[in-house]
Every structure is written in C-alpha cells, then in structure tokens.
Motif scaffolding. Structure first.
Motif, mmCIF file in Angstrom:
data_model
loop_
_atom_site.group_PDB
_atom_site.id
_atom_site.type_symbol
_atom_site.label_atom_id
_atom_site.label_comp_id
_atom_site.label_asym_id
_atom_site.label_seq_id
_atom_site.Cartn_x
_atom_site.Cartn_y
_atom_site.Cartn_z
ATOM 1 N N LEU A 51 -7.344 -5.049 -9.174
ATOM 2 C CA LEU A 51 -8.335 -4.940 -8.099
ATOM 3 C C LEU A 51 -7.968 -5.998 -7.069
ATOM 4 O O LEU A 51 -8.116 -7.193 -7.305
ATOM 5 N N SER A 52 -7.483 -5.546 -5.918
ATOM 6 C CA SER A 52 -6.836 -6.447 -4.962
ATOM 7 C C SER A 52 -7.381 -6.281 -3.548
ATOM 8 O O SER A 52 -7.854 -5.205 -3.167
ATOM 9 N N HIS A 53 -7.265 -7.363 -2.767
ATOM 10 C CA HIS A 53 -7.607 -7.317 -1.341
ATOM 11 C C HIS A 53 -6.504 -6.657 -0.526
ATOM 12 O O HIS A 53 -6.648 -6.475 0.679
ATOM 13 N N CYS A 54 -5.405 -6.321 -1.176
ATOM 14 C CA CYS A 54 -4.279 -5.613 -0.553
ATOM 15 C C CYS A 54 -3.494 -6.466 0.431
ATOM 16 O O CYS A 54 -2.963 -5.969 1.433
ATOM 17 N N GLY A 55 -3.431 -7.778 0.152
ATOM 18 C CA GLY A 55 -2.439 -8.585 0.844
ATOM 19 C C GLY A 55 -1.053 -8.100 0.443
ATOM 20 O O GLY A 55 -0.848 -7.632 -0.685
ATOM 21 N N TRP A 56 -0.088 -8.202 1.357
ATOM 22 C CA TRP A 56 1.195 -7.550 1.116
ATOM 23 C C TRP A 56 1.948 -8.139 -0.070
ATOM 24 O O TRP A 56 2.566 -7.410 -0.847
ATOM 25 N N ASN A 57 1.912 -9.455 -0.235
ATOM 26 C CA ASN A 57 2.590 -10.049 -1.388
ATOM 27 C C ASN A 57 2.016 -9.515 -2.693
ATOM 28 O O ASN A 57 2.743 -9.219 -3.644
ATOM 29 N N SER A 58 0.695 -9.387 -2.749
ATOM 30 C CA SER A 58 0.046 -8.881 -3.968
ATOM 31 C C SER A 58 0.453 -7.441 -4.255
ATOM 32 O O SER A 58 0.676 -7.060 -5.406
ATOM 33 N N ILE A 59 0.552 -6.636 -3.196
ATOM 34 C CA ILE A 59 0.957 -5.238 -3.383
ATOM 35 C C ILE A 59 2.378 -5.164 -3.952
ATOM 36 O O ILE A 59 2.647 -4.420 -4.905
ATOM 37 N N LEU A 60 3.287 -5.927 -3.377
ATOM 38 C CA LEU A 60 4.663 -5.899 -3.871
ATOM 39 C C LEU A 60 4.747 -6.353 -5.325
ATOM 40 O O LEU A 60 5.467 -5.760 -6.135
ATOM 41 N N GLU A 61 4.002 -7.398 -5.666
ATOM 42 C CA GLU A 61 4.022 -7.895 -7.039
ATOM 43 C C GLU A 61 3.459 -6.861 -8.007
ATOM 44 O O GLU A 61 3.953 -6.698 -9.121
#
Length: 475
Positions: free
Chosen positions: A365-375
């Motif tokens: 469950l993510s805020h969809c920052g780009w680093n988080s998406i890639l990880e």
C-alpha cells in the motif's frame, strides 16, 4: 598517450528520494567504466549524510557546496525537503537556485585543473535546470536525470505548462499534447490546483521545463518495456535523446545499531507469516495523511484478512518529526494487533527493499512515489495505490492501466476518505484467492522479470541505453 580521463559530475536535487537513484547511477557507472572519475556534488548536510552511508573503499568523490538557508528564511540545518513543512517547499526549491555560483566555481576549477583535457559531463536533476547554463559556459556535455517515471513526468510537465484544469469547469479533461490522456480534477495536486500560471510554483516549474529543452540528452529511471507509452509521450514532446536506464534502486547499506533493532523485529515478523500474506504500508519519507484518514485505514487493516507492516508517521497537522500519539489510532488498536500478531507498526526508518523482497510480502500500500514503485515492481509485488500529490497520481494511473495495482484512495482532501469497508475490500481483493487478485499478482511477476532483465549485460534494454548514452557523450 592514453585516452584523456573522463569526469562525470552528478548533481541531485537535495532530497532523499533524489539522492538514491543518483548514488545507484554512480555505482553503475563505476562498474562498467572503472577508470571514470565520478563526483557527486550537493549541499554540506547532504554530502555528510551520503558520506556516512558509503563503504570505506567507495570510488565516489564528494564535494559540498555551502547553502545559506537563513538568506531565504529557512531554518538552520534544513537542507532537505524532509526537514521542512509542506508550506516551505517552494521556498526551498527556489533557494536551491542560489547554489549556482558555488557550482560554477567548482566546474570552473575542474576544467582549469584538468591536465589532459578529458571530457566532462554534468548530470543534473530536472529540478536544477540552471546547471545547463554552467555546462554550456564550460563546454561540458549536459544531461538531465529524470528521477520520475516517464508517464508521470510527461503528464506533470503538461499540467504545469498548460494548466488545462483552469480552462474548463468539467471534472475531467484531456491534456493538450496528449489528448488521449484524460485527467480527473482529483488527480491534480494541491499546488497545481491552486496555481494560475503566475504563482511561485508555476514560475519555478515552467522555468525548469523551459531549461530542459536546452539539455543535450536525458536519462530516466525507468525501463523501456515497463513504460513504452510514457516514453513515447516524452519523446514526442522533447527532441533530445531520452535513455531509460532503470531500475536504479537505492544501494544496499548496513543500518545503524538503532535501525538494526527495528530491522530484526520486522524480519522476525515476516518470517513467521505465510508466503505472500503480508501487506506492507508506507507513504514514503516525506508524506503522511489526515488524522481521520489514518483512523479509517487502521480500522480497515484490522478488519482485513491480512497481517500487515505499517511504517507510520504523525498525521498532517502534527510535527512530522515528533512523537507518535496513540490517540491517532483506534482505541486499543496497538494492543490488539500486537496480541494477535496481526500487525507491526514501525516508526521512522524501515528496510523497504528487504521487506518487499521477503517471500511473505504479498502487496504494497503505497503513495506511489517513483522509487517505491520501482522497488515494488523489481520484487514482483503488486500495489494498492493511495497517491497523495504531484506525479504520484499519474504513477497510480499507469499502474492501474498496466494491471499491476488497484487505487484505494486519492489525495489528502476530506473527500478522499476510504472507509473501513473499502480498505478491507481492496486489500482482500489484491491479496486474496480471487480471479482479479490472481491476475494482478501474475502481472506484477511479469514486471519483476522485465525489471531484472533490463540490466542483463548481453542485451538488456537499460544496459543498451547506457552504452548508447556513453557513445553519445564520447566518454
């Protein structure tokens, strides 16, 4: 005579989410071109923080620039967005432009002291477009590093250039450059929604986008096969070469002793859970949600069928660095989840890559920052999306359209209030034994394969891009 030694100067915007991909890029460059001189330049506080995280035998040179915060009305020591409340962000963005003379002096000295006249390439963050002028002045090759996703970046640029939401009363509208992309008003960030083209945010972003047109090339932290549509959009708008060289993930580092205790508790919790059963929740290093939203989210998590790990920060309106209060969660929530071994609350730091790579983690469950998406995609973990601002809304759009995520909520407005039942429904849908959840998880696993193949040294798309990029800059 050997070939003149080349030098690459990396200049990230001073924020944790920007430092990480630049450090990862430095690692890649050294791996494939060990003779390359690589210097990362930033403010003193950021350089000290980066230095403390590097191994003793690091190849990376570091150079700090003085940053006179008091001249801009900013508090002492606040050399990163994470140190500031949201209302001071634009002041910080503008203040970074004052680093021009110090960087200019540094580049000038590099050129003067270069004995063999080797090629020089400046790789700067998109938010630091003024570095293009310095590169031109000293006849260096300039590259802009886009730390966003391609689709998210393209939409973000279009919104700030055109303000299409101000041209209509409708809730949904197309983008001028990309009429096939329909944006909902709820997907326009708070700063953009209040902007009119003459405000400080508009002027800053327009300035960076206009400067971007003058760069020699751009590299972007994404993968060609993961974002073909977004890359086509960027290449339609900008005429310089754009090379996708992702995923560039945060370099692995050993936690401090205090972090190590937290990590032990987290890994122990995960080790005791069934495979793909745990929901990981984090809104990033800078973002948080409203108190009432936090309350509803907690109720839904407790009512869902899944165990969870929640990296939790004080809600909006509270000191982001202050102590977390039990009153922000349902009465008895912490005790109940602890007794049932239902959930784990983590305050502050968490080893995100290790959590996402653990066999027990089933969704993010993510805020969809780009680093988080890639990880997340690198580990084949589907996303329950709750974008909060800026390009996060468009990153979420891309994930949903790609079939690797479901949007739970959108933004921090009072109108975005996922009730307990909605949280339970979405979480159980993504992680449960149902057809849609199984398809989402299957697609996420395919994304993992794409991410892992991108850096294959025998034909990976990102490997090819990096090689072509270096041919272009003659290093």
């Amino acid at each position: 005579m050997g070939k003149p030694q080349a030098h690459v100067v990396l200049f990230p915007f001073p924020a944790q989410g920007h430092n990480s991909p630049f450090l990862s890029l430095a690692t890649r460059l050294h791996r494939y071109w060990p003779g390359l001189i690589i210097t990362l330049v930033s403010t003193t506080h950021n350089i000290n923080s980066i230095r403390s995280s590097l191994p003793p035998d690091s190849h990376l040179h570091l150079h700090s620039l003085p940053f006179y915060l008091a001249d801009h009305g900013l508090p002492a020591g606040a050399e990163s967005l994470a140190d500031l409340p949201v209302e001071q962000f634009i002041t910080f963005f503008k203040a970074t432009e004052s680093l021009y003379p110090a960087l200019d002096d540094f580049i000038s000295n590099l050129v003067s002291n270069s004995s063999d006249g080797g090629p020089l390439c400046v790789v700067s963050d998109f938010f630091c477009g003024w570095t293009i002028d310095i590169a031109r002045k000293h006849r260096a090759f300039h590259t802009t590093f886009l730390t966003t996703g391609a689709f998210g970046g393209a939409v973000f640029f279009s919104l700030w250039l055109n303000h299409p939401h101000r041209l209509t009363q409708r809730d949904q509208f197309p983008l001028p450059e990309y009429p096939e992309v329909i944006i909902d008003r709820s997907q326009v960030g708070l700063q953009a929604l209040a902007s009119d083209g003459t405000d400080e945010w508009s002027l800053f972003f327009k300035r960076q986008i206009m400067l971007l047109n003058n760069t020699d090339a751009a590299v972007i932290n994404t993968v060609e096969e993961f974002e073909p549509i977004g890359l086509r959009m960027l290449r339609k708008t900008f005429k310089f070469p754009i090379w996708p060289i992702g995923p560039l993930l945060a370099p692995a580092s050993e936690p401090s002793s205090s972090k190590s205790d937290d990590e032990t508790a987290i890994i122990t919790f995960l080790d005791l859970q069934p495979p793909a059963s745990v929901l990981y929740i984090s809104f990033g290093s800078q973002s948080t949600i409203q108190p009432e939203q936090m309350m509803h989210l907690a109720q839904g998590l407790e009512g869902s069928s899944c165990p969870f790990i929640w990296v939790i920060r004080p809600p909006i309106g509270s000191d982001p660095m202050g102590e977390f209060k039990d009153e922000w969660l349902p009465h008895g929530f912490k005790d109940r989840i602890k007794q049932k071994y239902k959930g784990l609350l983590v305050h502050g730091w968490a080893p995100q890559l290790k959590i996402l790579g653990h066999k027990s983690t089933g969704a993010f469950l993510s805020h969809c920052g780009w680093n988080s998406i890639l990880e997340s995609m690198f580990n084949g973990v589907p996303i329950v999306a709750w974008p909060l601002n800026a390009d996060q809304f468009y990153n979420s759009m891309m994930l949903v359209e790609s079939g690797v995520g479901i949007e739970l909520a959108r933004g921090v407005m009072d109108s975005s209030m996922p009730m307990k039942e909605k949280v339970e429904e979405v979480v159980d849908l993504v992680m449960g034994p149902n057809a849609k959840g199984m398809e989402i998880r299957k697609r996420a696993k395919k994304c993992r394969d794409v991410m892992n193949k991108a850096w294959n040294e025998e034909g990976g798309s990102s490997m090819k891009s990096l090689l072509e990029f270096f041919k272009l800059i003659n290093i």
